[in-house]
Motif scaffolding. Structure first.
Motif, short mmCIF file in Angstrom:
data_model
loop_
_atom_site.label_atom_id
_atom_site.label_comp_id
_atom_site.label_asym_id
_atom_site.label_seq_id
_atom_site.Cartn_x
_atom_site.Cartn_y
_atom_site.Cartn_z
N SER A 66 52.83 44.21 35.89
CA SER A 66 52.16 43.48 36.96
C SER A 66 50.64 43.68 36.93
O SER A 66 49.92 43.13 37.76
N MET A 67 50.17 44.49 35.98
CA MET A 67 48.72 44.74 35.85
C MET A 67 48.09 43.72 34.91
O MET A 67 48.64 43.40 33.86
N GLY A 68 46.91 43.25 35.29
CA GLY A 68 46.15 42.39 34.41
C GLY A 68 45.38 43.22 33.39
O GLY A 68 45.31 44.45 33.49
N THR A 69 44.77 42.54 32.42
CA THR A 69 44.06 43.23 31.35
C THR A 69 42.94 44.12 31.87
O THR A 69 42.78 45.25 31.43
N GLU A 78 33.29 42.16 26.50
CA GLU A 78 32.89 42.90 27.69
C GLU A 78 32.19 44.22 27.34
O GLU A 78 31.80 44.98 28.23
N ASN A 79 32.10 44.49 26.04
CA ASN A 79 31.44 45.72 25.57
C ASN A 79 32.09 46.97 26.17
O ASN A 79 31.41 47.90 26.62
N PHE A 128 43.09 40.54 23.56
CA PHE A 128 42.70 41.83 24.13
C PHE A 128 41.50 42.40 23.37
O PHE A 128 40.53 42.86 23.98
N ARG A 129 41.58 42.36 22.03
CA ARG A 129 40.48 42.90 21.22
C ARG A 129 39.19 42.13 21.46
O ARG A 129 38.12 42.71 21.58
#
Length: 357
Positions: free
Chosen positions: A98-101, A83-84, A76-77
């Motif tokens: 059910s949510m993606g990052t 992705e800035n 995640f970090r």
């Protein structure tokens, strides 16, 4: 011959290394891809989290991982850095496994706090009506809510937390419910579906406390305690119509108090009866209760409902009049008079015989 064997061995080793690198790269790719996907694509249950103010990306990643909303805080970090991503918001959020990052990040950066439930508490509501509102919008029953609202230990906790607002006056033996009138009318969004009853009540009392701080200097100038101010405001709130100047109603009540006249306001009789009905009949005026302002002079022992800002202001700033009577016409307009004779004439004209028959 020897050189040929060496070349074969070198080639075999290089080929093996390439395979290992390819396999490792492929494994890393699938691992990272999996780490960015939902932890449970079939689970749509809301999970409440709180992001404290000043949280770092590492802090946020740790919160998400501990709630099983992401699989790997390190990935995640790295993703956030690659992705800035910036502009994470503090506050309460309801997220799902059910949510993606990317979806989680979008909510956390846009501040899309999802309201778990909302309580709309209008002006002029009695404490049992507010209890019903809480029950209708949560898993708590009206009985549970009232038990919490009347819990002396909890009320003492509130007294300690809000000493200017919650005072010993609410413990008058004649008061039915100590917190009557102390739950401020407003719209209250809650982001945690598991919000406790105490937290809900504290939120409402906190809003009242804000109003107290706002008007405290005026209360002191008028020599009116918080409790008396809330009580007067509640009487004004219950008597007011959309077409009436509340400051004039306030002047009638203040004038009557100065003249040692009973307030004689019908909503106090209904409160004494413990009933919600449209009108008071003569036999109702005989109810034996300290809240019956036809039988008792002065203010009631405590508020009979909550009151909004307009009624607070009217209670503290009555218009300068000589009125001691008022009555509401059928269209909601209120007629103010100075004498009993004028009042009776107005009653005859607008209530008893409005058509002049």
């Amino acid at each position: 011959m020897q050189a040929k064997k060496v070349r074969k061995i070198v080639f075999s080793i290089i080929a093996a290394i390439v395979v290992v690198i390819a396999v490792s790269a492929g494994g890393a790719y699938f691992y990272i891809k999996s780490a960015l996907e939902p932890t449970d694509s079939t689970n749509n249950e809301s999970i409440h989290i709180n992001i404290p103010s000043g949280s770092s990306v590492s802090d946020i990643a740790g919160i998400l991982e501990s709630n099983e909303l992401i699989k790997d805080s390190r990935i995640f970090r790295y993703y956030v850095r690659f992705e800035n991503v910036s502009g994470f918001q503090a506050g309460d959020f309801n997220l799902k496994k059910s949510m993606g990052t990317s979806e989680i990040i979008e909510k956390l950066t846009k501040g899309e706090n999802e309201v778990a439930f909302q309580l709309i508490v209008p002006e002029g509501r009695k404490i049992d009506q507010i209890a019903d509102t809480i029950a209708e919008n949560t898993s708590y029953s009206s009985e549970e809510v009232m038990k919490t609202l009347d819990d002396r230990k909890f009320i003492n906790e509130l007294k300690e937390k809000y000493p200017e607002t919650i005072t010993d006056e609410i413990f008058n033996k004649n008061i039915k419910h100590p917190l009557e009138g102390y739950l401020y009318p407003a719209t209250y969004p809650f982001y945690n579906p598991q919000t406790s009853l105490k937290e809900i009540v504290i939120r409402m009392v906190e809003e009242t406390d804000k109003q107290v701080k706002k008007y405290k200097s005026t209360m002191d100038e008028r020599n009116m305690s918080v409790h008396k101010t809330l009580t007067m405001a509640s009487l004004i709130e219950e008597e007011a119509t959309a077409k009436v100047d509340r400051h004039k109603i306030s002047s009638v009540f203040h004038n009557r108090l100065k003249k040692d006249m009973p307030l004689q306001t019908d909503p106090t009789v209904l409160y004494a009866l413990g009933e919600h009905k449209d009108r008071v009949v003569y036999k109702d005026l005989e109810v034996n209760s300290p809240f019956n302002t036809y039988k008792n002079k002065g203010l009631t022992p405590g508020p009979i409902a909550n009151a909004g800002t307009t009624s607070w202001e009217a209670a503290l700033n009555p218009e300068n009049t000589e009125f001691v009577y008022f009555l509401a016409k059928k269209d909601g307009e209120v007629v103010f008079t100075k004498t009993l004779e004028e009042h009776n004439a107005a009653k005859e004209k607008f209530i008893i015989n409005p058509e002049g028959e």
